[in-house]
Design a protein around this motif. Structure first.
Motif, PDB file in Angstrom:
ATOM      1  N   SER A  97      -8.921   3.817  -8.875  1.00 53.76           N
ATOM      2  CA  SER A  97      -7.968   4.910  -8.680  1.00 53.76           C
ATOM      3  C   SER A  97      -7.915   5.838  -9.896  1.00 53.76           C
ATOM      4  O   SER A  97      -7.238   6.857  -9.865  1.00 53.76           O
ATOM      5  CB  SER A  97      -6.565   4.339  -8.418  1.00 53.76           C
ATOM      6  N   GLN A 166      -6.164  -3.621   8.626  1.00 52.77           N
ATOM      7  CA  GLN A 166      -5.768  -2.449   7.836  1.00 52.77           C
ATOM      8  C   GLN A 166      -6.200  -1.154   8.500  1.00 52.77           C
ATOM      9  O   GLN A 166      -5.416  -0.207   8.614  1.00 52.77           O
ATOM     10  CB  GLN A 166      -6.376  -2.541   6.430  1.00 52.77           C
ATOM     11  N   ALA A 170      -3.911   1.675  10.165  1.00 49.39           N
ATOM     12  CA  ALA A 170      -3.835   2.799   9.221  1.00 49.39           C
ATOM     13  C   ALA A 170      -3.527   4.109   9.940  1.00 49.39           C
ATOM     14  O   ALA A 170      -3.888   4.306  11.090  1.00 49.39           O
ATOM     15  CB  ALA A 170      -5.145   2.921   8.453  1.00 49.39           C
ATOM     16  N   ALA A 174      -4.466   8.656   5.542  1.00 55.73           N
ATOM     17  CA  ALA A 174      -5.010   7.873   4.431  1.00 55.73           C
ATOM     18  C   ALA A 174      -5.698   8.800   3.440  1.00 55.73           C
ATOM     19  O   ALA A 174      -6.372   9.759   3.817  1.00 55.73           O
ATOM     20  CB  ALA A 174      -5.999   6.842   4.961  1.00 55.73           C
ATOM     21  N   HIS A 177      -9.352   8.420  -1.481  1.00 56.80           N
ATOM     22  CA  HIS A 177      -9.651   7.227  -2.278  1.00 56.80           C
ATOM     23  C   HIS A 177      -9.513   5.962  -1.427  1.00 56.80           C
ATOM     24  O   HIS A 177     -10.342   5.051  -1.526  1.00 56.80           O
ATOM     25  CB  HIS A 177      -8.721   7.135  -3.480  1.00 56.80           C
ATOM     26  N   GLU A 178      -8.504   5.918  -0.577  1.00 53.68           N
ATOM     27  CA  GLU A 178      -8.325   4.756   0.308  1.00 53.68           C
ATOM     28  C   GLU A 178      -9.488   4.637   1.290  1.00 53.68           C
ATOM     29  O   GLU A 178      -9.980   3.532   1.571  1.00 53.68           O
ATOM     30  CB  GLU A 178      -7.005   4.889   1.073  1.00 53.68           C
ATOM     31  N   LYS A 179      -9.948   5.787   1.773  1.00 49.57           N
ATOM     32  CA  LYS A 179     -11.092   5.776   2.689  1.00 49.57           C
ATOM     33  C   LYS A 179     -12.359   5.331   1.962  1.00 49.57           C
ATOM     34  O   LYS A 179     -13.147   4.539   2.487  1.00 49.57           O
ATOM     35  CB  LYS A 179     -11.294   7.165   3.291  1.00 49.57           C
TER      36      LYS A 179
END
Length: 441
Positions: A97, A166, A170, A174, A177-179
């Motif tokens: 992150s 998740q 989701a 999203a 960064h989460e992807k």
């Protein structure tokens, strides 16, 4: 069920240049993976009566649930996921992150393809696993056959994985960064699960295709009995690849396992034989057949003697090729009970006397074999008449209407008995073959 290369060719099971095929006729698959699985099912039909009944139960079930396919899963979805696992990634470590906002901005500006790849791949995974979850929910609400129950058990194990949960739960919001992190983990954690799920969808797609074909053509499910009953009893059977096929009814049984078809060329004999063979293949796939009713005992194989060709490279004459093919046929019949033999004009490559004697000898030997069903078409009326008083043999022909002015027409109606039609000379005259010769003398 034994169905060798020559028999598949004779019955037009798979595409060949310039010919319609049964496979194309029933291919209602959505995905390329489903198409491949359907091909494997056709190549290798159930090996036992019990397996055949189980597969028919599955197709019957799917006939009532043809709308079950998840709308979020397309052929493109499966192809892209397969491609994803076939290509290497560019991650040198776990995406962190740390300054991910700056990384995202840089990817948008300088690595647009990488940015689009992450976005697209994430969406494909989301569509895929959401579709699986919807499919699982759908089938969980109804009573399913064993094959579908087994699929549900596998899907449940896949859907219970944390990473899958998740992405199913989701939201579209999203972050990049989460992807990116999901795509990284999916490659390393979900490869086996995704491939197994694709395999299950391919099977479902193939079963659905057979159900859709059964519905689309309004075919009826046959009654399939154990091999020992030795029966093929069809009412209003048609050849499915002909647009305007004339239906016919015929019955083979333990008491009368051999049907001899006589009659002129083009009257319908070969079409009849192919229709019986194709209906047998369809029945053993567990799907519907193009007949009002069909009762068939499980066949351990279908063997045909139809399209024989000489082999110049082997130095074989046409007749020798015929002999070799009939040798393969009788060798199979001697080893395997419960076969269906379809023979069209045996021994065309020799003179009428030899063909007559060879045909009679082969049929007499075949009639000694147990639990076989056989159809022979022939122009050899003497060979047919030889078996007139044999209780195991029945006779039929396709009717031709002849007029007083030497014209004729084919009705394609199947009648009992031995044909006495002799229209070869009339065909020559109708096609002006003789007038062409006479006008040029």
């Amino acid at each position: 069920m034994i169905l060798d290369k020559q028999s598949k060719k004779d019955l037009h099971i798979f595409p060949e240049e310039g010919q319609k095929s049964l496979f194309e006729h029933i291919d209602f698959t959505i995905t390329s993976q489903g198409k491949q699985y359907l091909k494997q099912l056709v190549l290798k039909t159930p090996a036992t009566w019990e397996d055949c009944i189980a597969q028919q139960e599955t197709i019957r079930f799917m006939v009532q649930h043809t709308a079950c396919w998840p709308s979020t899963i397309s052929n493109g979805t499966l192809l892209l996921l397969e491609q994803f696992y076939e290509t290497a990634d560019t991650f040198t470590g776990v995406p962190s992150s740390y300054s991910f906002f700056l990384q995202t901005l840089l990817k948008k500006i300088f690595q647009q393809s990488a940015y689009a790849f992450i976005q697209s791949t994430y969406q494909q995974f989301a569509d895929f696993y959401s579709g699986l979850a919807a499919l699982y929910t759908y089938f969980n609400k109804v009573e399913v056959p064993v094959a579908i129950a087994n699929q549900l058990a596998l899907l449940n194990g896949i859907l219970e994985q944390e990473l899958v949960k998740q992405i199913v739960s989701a939201k579209q919001a999203a972050s990049f960064h989460e992807k990116e992190l999901f795509v990284y983990k999916a490659r390393r954690v979900l490869k086996s699960s995704t491939q197994k799920a694709i395999e299950q969808l391919a099977q479902l797609d193939a079963f659905l295709a057979m159900a859709k074909a059964t519905n689309h053509y309004k075919w009826s499910f046959p009654v399939i009995t154990p091999t020992a009953e030795n029966i093929f009893d069809a009412t209003q059977l048609t050849h499915p690849l002909l647009a305007k096929a004339v239906p016919f009814s015929l019955s083979l049984s333990k008491a009368q396992p051999l049907l001899i078809l006589t009659g002129a060329n083009m009257s319908g004999k070969t079409t009849c034989i192919r229709a019986v063979g194709i209906a047998t293949v369809l029945a053993h796939l567990g799907m519907g057949v193009p007949a009002e009713q069909l009762r068939i005992s499980f066949r351990n194989g279908v063997v045909t003697n139809m399209q024989i060709s000489d082999d110049l490279f082997k130095g074989e004459s046409y007749f020798m090729s015929e002999v070799n093919r009939i040798k393969q046929t009788v060798s199979t019949v001697v080893v395997h009970k419960g076969m269906l033999l379809l023979m069209d004009e045996l021994f065309k490559g020799t003179n009428v006397h030899d063909a007559n004697e060879c045909t009679k000898a082969i049929l007499e030997g075949l009639l000694l074999q147990e639990q076989q069903l056989m159809i022979l078409s022939t122009h050899l009326y003497e060979a047919a008449e030889h078996f007139q008083h044999n209780e195991k043999v029945q006779f039929a022909y396709f009717e031709i209407q002849e007029q007083s002015d030497d014209t004729y027409s084919f009705t394609y109606a199947l009648k009992k008995g031995i044909s006495s039609d002799r229209i070869g000379y009339k065909i020559l005259k109708k096609e002006n073959v003789l007038s062409i010769l006479n006008n040029n003398v």
